[in-house]
Design a protein around this motif. Structure first.
Motif, PDB file in Angstrom:
ATOM      1  N   THR A  41     -34.060 -27.613 -47.738  1.00  0.00           N
ATOM      2  CA  THR A  41     -34.109 -26.763 -46.549  1.00  0.00           C
ATOM      3  C   THR A  41     -35.144 -27.292 -45.557  1.00  0.00           C
ATOM      4  O   THR A  41     -34.877 -27.367 -44.354  1.00  0.00           O
ATOM      5  N   LEU A  44     -33.833 -30.487 -43.920  1.00  0.00           N
ATOM      6  CA  LEU A  44     -32.816 -30.206 -42.904  1.00  0.00           C
ATOM      7  C   LEU A  44     -33.436 -29.618 -41.645  1.00  0.00           C
ATOM      8  O   LEU A  44     -33.022 -29.956 -40.528  1.00  0.00           O
ATOM      9  N   ASP A  45     -34.432 -28.756 -41.806  1.00  0.00           N
ATOM     10  CA  ASP A  45     -35.119 -28.202 -40.637  1.00  0.00           C
ATOM     11  C   ASP A  45     -35.813 -29.294 -39.831  1.00  0.00           C
ATOM     12  O   ASP A  45     -35.742 -29.315 -38.601  1.00  0.00           O
ATOM     13  N   LEU A  47     -35.027 -32.470 -39.776  1.00  0.00           N
ATOM     14  CA  LEU A  47     -33.992 -33.304 -39.170  1.00  0.00           C
ATOM     15  C   LEU A  47     -33.422 -32.640 -37.917  1.00  0.00           C
ATOM     16  O   LEU A  47     -33.254 -33.288 -36.883  1.00  0.00           O
ATOM     17  N   ARG A  48     -33.146 -31.348 -38.009  1.00  0.00           N
ATOM     18  CA  ARG A  48     -32.632 -30.628 -36.841  1.00  0.00           C
ATOM     19  C   ARG A  48     -33.646 -30.655 -35.696  1.00  0.00           C
ATOM     20  O   ARG A  48     -33.281 -30.823 -34.537  1.00  0.00           O
ATOM     21  N   GLU A  49     -34.910 -30.490 -36.044  1.00  0.00           N
ATOM     22  CA  GLU A  49     -35.950 -30.511 -35.015  1.00  0.00           C
ATOM     23  C   GLU A  49     -36.027 -31.873 -34.348  1.00  0.00           C
ATOM     24  O   GLU A  49     -36.135 -31.974 -33.129  1.00  0.00           O
ATOM     25  N   GLN A  50     -35.956 -32.937 -35.138  1.00  0.00           N
ATOM     26  CA  GLN A  50     -36.016 -34.283 -34.577  1.00  0.00           C
ATOM     27  C   GLN A  50     -34.802 -34.566 -33.693  1.00  0.00           C
ATOM     28  O   GLN A  50     -34.911 -35.192 -32.650  1.00  0.00           O
ATOM     29  N   GLN A  51     -33.643 -34.095 -34.115  1.00  0.00           N
ATOM     30  CA  GLN A  51     -32.440 -34.348 -33.337  1.00  0.00           C
ATOM     31  C   GLN A  51     -32.404 -33.499 -32.069  1.00  0.00           C
ATOM     32  O   GLN A  51     -31.780 -33.878 -31.084  1.00  0.00           O
ATOM     33  N   ALA A  52     -33.082 -32.373 -32.077  1.00  0.00           N
ATOM     34  CA  ALA A  52     -33.078 -31.494 -30.915  1.00  0.00           C
ATOM     35  C   ALA A  52     -34.042 -31.960 -29.831  1.00  0.00           C
ATOM     36  O   ALA A  52     -33.898 -31.589 -28.671  1.00  0.00           O
ATOM     37  N   ARG A  53     -35.011 -32.760 -30.214  1.00  0.00           N
ATOM     38  CA  ARG A  53     -35.973 -33.249 -29.223  1.00  0.00           C
ATOM     39  C   ARG A  53     -35.278 -34.168 -28.235  1.00  0.00           C
ATOM     40  O   ARG A  53     -34.484 -35.016 -28.591  1.00  0.00           O
TER      41      ARG A  53
END
Length: 72
Positions: A41, A44-45, A47-53
């Motif tokens: 978890t 994944l959080d 990874l999502r944060e890095q991709q959202a930047r």
């Protein structure tokens, strides 16, 4: 016959030991599963944060200037 049946109905010392071992292994495995789920978890959080930047195009120029290199 009744006394023989009563003796066989209770687990032996070895069987009780195996039951305790099985219970400990179950607790250990469930703990590992929970820990892995927590790690997954978090990963994944992140990874999502890095991709959202969003990438700042000026950030590269700024880093190059700090290093004393020519800008692009």
């Amino acid at each position: 016959m009744t006394s023989a049946t009563l003796q066989l109905s209770s687990p032996t010392q070895a069987e009780r030991g195996l039951l305790r071992l099985a219970a400990r292994l179950t607790v250990y495995v469930e703990h590992r599963i929970a820990r892995r789920a927590t790690k997954r978890t978090l990963a994944l959080d992140l990874l999502r944060e890095q991709q959202a930047r969003r990438n700042d195009p000026r950030a590269v120029d700024h880093l190059l200037a700090q290093m004393g290199l020519n800008r692009r």
